[in-house]
Design a protein around this motif. Sequence first.
Motif, PDB file in Angstrom:
ATOM      1  N   SER A 109      34.617  -3.851  22.218  1.00 49.98           N
ATOM      2  CA  SER A 109      33.999  -2.762  20.851  1.00 49.98           C
ATOM      3  C   SER A 109      35.840  -3.726  20.124  1.00 49.98           C
ATOM      4  O   SER A 109      36.284  -3.539  20.433  1.00 49.98           O
ATOM      5  N   ASP A 111      36.734  -1.256  18.150  1.00 49.34           N
ATOM      6  CA  ASP A 111      37.939  -0.112  18.176  1.00 49.34           C
ATOM      7  C   ASP A 111      39.014  -0.666  18.991  1.00 49.34           C
ATOM      8  O   ASP A 111      39.598   0.340  19.429  1.00 49.34           O
ATOM      9  N   ASN A 114      43.670  -3.574  18.359  1.00 55.37           N
ATOM     10  CA  ASN A 114      44.747  -3.245  17.048  1.00 55.37           C
ATOM     11  C   ASN A 114      45.446  -4.570  16.604  1.00 55.37           C
ATOM     12  O   ASN A 114      45.886  -4.383  16.034  1.00 55.37           O
TER      13      ASN A 114
END
Length: 126
Positions: A109, A111, A114
């Motif tokens: 994923s 998400d 970063n």
Amino acid sequence: QVQLVESGGGSVQAGGSLRLSCAASGYTVTTLCMGWFRQAPGKEREGVASIARDGITNSADSVKGRFTISRDNAKNILYLQMNSLKTDDTGMYYCAAQPCSTRARPRLSRDEYNSWGQGTQVTVSS
């Protein structure tokens, strides 16, 4: 912050191979969860393959048996070996990283990450 620089993209005919590299700085790769993502024109960015700190890997069903993620701890580089390339593999390929615990599992994923590289283009022609 992790700095990531991808290389190795290019144009290849279907059935061919490419190896992508992602040079990391700021952190050692053994302290990171890392992954490869790709984005085709008009489509969302999708996870291709990932690797956890302990070296356990995960990959998308669409690339299983064809793509292999690995890393060179001494060189601090993440790789994606892509074999039996298909036209559907065409897209911009991104390296991603996130400091994580030793217990974290490889994630696909976006998400979960970063830090991202600028991407390297892969074009597969028929």
